[in-house]
Design a protein around this motif. Structure first.
Motif, PDB file in Angstrom:
ATOM      1  N   HIS A 106       0.677  -1.753   0.713  1.00  0.00           N
ATOM      2  CA  HIS A 106      -0.299   0.221   0.105  1.00  0.00           C
ATOM      3  C   HIS A 106       0.938   1.544   0.168  1.00  0.00           C
ATOM      4  CE1 HIS A 106       1.087  -0.265   3.901  1.00  0.00           C
ATOM      5  NE2 HIS A 106       0.832  -0.934   4.274  1.00  0.00           N
ATOM      6  N   ARG A 107      -0.017   2.292  -0.283  1.00  0.00           N
ATOM      7  CA  ARG A 107       0.978   3.658   0.456  1.00  0.00           C
ATOM      8  C   ARG A 107       1.914   3.604   0.603  1.00  0.00           C
ATOM      9  NH1 ARG A 107       0.610   8.043  -2.719  1.00  0.00           N
ATOM     10  NH2 ARG A 107       1.384  10.064  -1.533  1.00  0.00           N
ATOM     11  N   ASP A 112       3.384   5.731  -3.753  1.00  0.00           N
ATOM     12  CA  ASP A 112       2.653   4.477  -3.960  1.00  0.00           C
ATOM     13  C   ASP A 112       4.204   3.557  -4.684  1.00  0.00           C
ATOM     14  OD1 ASP A 112       0.589   5.376  -3.413  1.00  0.00           O
ATOM     15  OD2 ASP A 112       0.725   6.045  -5.657  1.00  0.00           O
ATOM     16  N   GLY A 116       2.206  -0.903  -8.677  1.00  0.00           N
ATOM     17  CA  GLY A 116       1.585  -1.356  -8.352  1.00  0.00           C
ATOM     18  C   GLY A 116       1.315  -2.383  -7.168  1.00  0.00           C
ATOM     19  N   GLY A 117       2.872  -1.798  -6.347  1.00  0.00           N
ATOM     20  CA  GLY A 117       2.430  -3.176  -5.422  1.00  0.00           C
ATOM     21  C   GLY A 117       2.565  -4.978  -6.352  1.00  0.00           C
ATOM     22  N   ARG A 120      -1.131  -8.588  -3.232  1.00  0.00           N
ATOM     23  CA  ARG A 120      -2.719  -8.471  -2.970  1.00  0.00           C
ATOM     24  C   ARG A 120      -3.046  -7.375  -2.215  1.00  0.00           C
ATOM     25  NH1 ARG A 120      -3.499  -8.406  -8.430  1.00  0.00           N
ATOM     26  NH2 ARG A 120      -2.422  -9.906  -9.883  1.00  0.00           N
ATOM     27  N   PRO A 121      -4.094  -7.046  -2.378  1.00  0.00           N
ATOM     28  CA  PRO A 121      -4.501  -6.436  -0.955  1.00  0.00           C
ATOM     29  C   PRO A 121      -5.320  -7.850   0.052  1.00  0.00           C
ATOM     30  CG  PRO A 121      -5.333  -5.306  -2.694  1.00  0.00           C
ATOM     31  CD  PRO A 121      -4.185  -6.488  -3.199  1.00  0.00           C
ATOM     32  N   ARG A 165     -11.577  -2.079  -6.581  1.00  0.00           N
ATOM     33  CA  ARG A 165     -11.045  -0.977  -4.902  1.00  0.00           C
ATOM     34  C   ARG A 165     -10.387  -2.185  -4.016  1.00  0.00           C
ATOM     35  NH1 ARG A 165     -16.458  -1.000  -3.712  1.00  0.00           N
ATOM     36  NH2 ARG A 165     -16.571  -2.042  -2.156  1.00  0.00           N
ATOM     37  N   ARG A 166     -10.924  -3.270  -4.126  1.00  0.00           N
ATOM     38  CA  ARG A 166      -9.838  -3.985  -2.985  1.00  0.00           C
ATOM     39  C   ARG A 166      -8.476  -4.167  -4.042  1.00  0.00           C
ATOM     40  NH1 ARG A 166     -10.296  -4.660   1.785  1.00  0.00           N
ATOM     41  NH2 ARG A 166     -12.008  -5.233   2.352  1.00  0.00           N
ATOM     42  N   GLY A 169      -7.167  -1.232  -6.175  1.00  0.00           N
ATOM     43  CA  GLY A 169      -6.689   0.236  -5.487  1.00  0.00           C
ATOM     44  C   GLY A 169      -6.766   1.165  -5.535  1.00  0.00           C
ATOM     45  N   GLN A 170      -7.950   1.196  -6.269  1.00  0.00           N
ATOM     46  CA  GLN A 170      -9.087   2.002  -7.648  1.00  0.00           C
ATOM     47  C   GLN A 170      -9.634   3.110  -6.399  1.00  0.00           C
ATOM     48  OE1 GLN A 170     -10.538   1.203 -11.122  1.00  0.00           O
ATOM     49  NE2 GLN A 170      -8.198   0.999 -11.980  1.00  0.00           N
ATOM     50  N   ASN A 171      -9.323   4.230  -5.512  1.00  0.00           N
ATOM     51  CA  ASN A 171     -10.829   4.848  -4.555  1.00  0.00           C
ATOM     52  C   ASN A 171     -11.797   5.417  -5.350  1.00  0.00           C
ATOM     53  OD1 ASN A 171      -9.999   3.233  -3.112  1.00  0.00           O
ATOM     54  ND2 ASN A 171      -8.206   5.603  -2.654  1.00  0.00           N
TER      55      ASN A 171
END
Length: 172
Positions: A106-107, A112, A116-117, A120-121, A165-166, A169-171
């Protein structure tokens, strides 16, 4: 997504004076492998009385330091942790452990995650991967459950939003 060897070397030099931000684990290790191979080849020149190895090491002090600090940022550590390398025996071992740790997904304070990491969350309540929510789209309806096109579309939209979202990771 991992940084490839060419991209890692490119970032190592083009971001040499950028001590903020993050460097992924793959970016750091590809740059370290490149540096080790070139240094090893230039040692041959040094044994023949040449100075290419010395020049290479001197010209790479800043890129190496920058990459190290950005790697520490990527795992959520301050760049000041670099100074632990001056503690005999223990310091370099601690830094090596830090270099091997996975990126924070995560950020963090330094920005960031690269690419993109790397992880996975996780769904905080169930411990399952966030991607498993997307699998609900294909579940078989229970007996007696009324299905309509409107219900299916609402369910698809809910799952799409959850995935965006999950997993991505887009809000918003």
């Amino acid at each position: 997504m991992m940084a490839g060897p060419l991209k890692a070397v490119e970032n190592g030099y083009f971001r040499a004076f950028n001590f903020s931000g993050r460097a992924s684990r793959s970016e750091f290790w590809w740059f370290a492998i490149y540096y080790t191979i070139v240094s090893g080849l230039l040692v041959i020149d040094l044994t023949n009385g040449g100075t290419l190895f010395i020049w290479f090491v001197l010209l790479n002090i800043i890129p190496n330091l920058s990459m190290t600090i950005r790697r520490l940022h990527d795992i959520g550590r301050s760049g000041f942790w670099f100074f632990i390398s001056f503690v005999p025996i223990v310091g370099p071992i601690i830094l090596l452990i830090f270099y091997l740790l996975p990126s924070e997904p995560h950020r963090n304070v330094w920005g960031d995650p690269e690419h993109g990491g790397s992880m996975r969350p996780r769904d905080r309540f169930s411990g399952r991967s966030a991607q498993s929510g997307y699998a609900a789209l294909t579940r078989i309806p229970e007996a007696g459950q009324v299905h309509s096109d409107e219900f299916e579309e609402a369910r698809r939209q809910e799952i799409h939003d959850y995935y965006r979202r999950r997993v991505l990771g887009q809000n918003g």
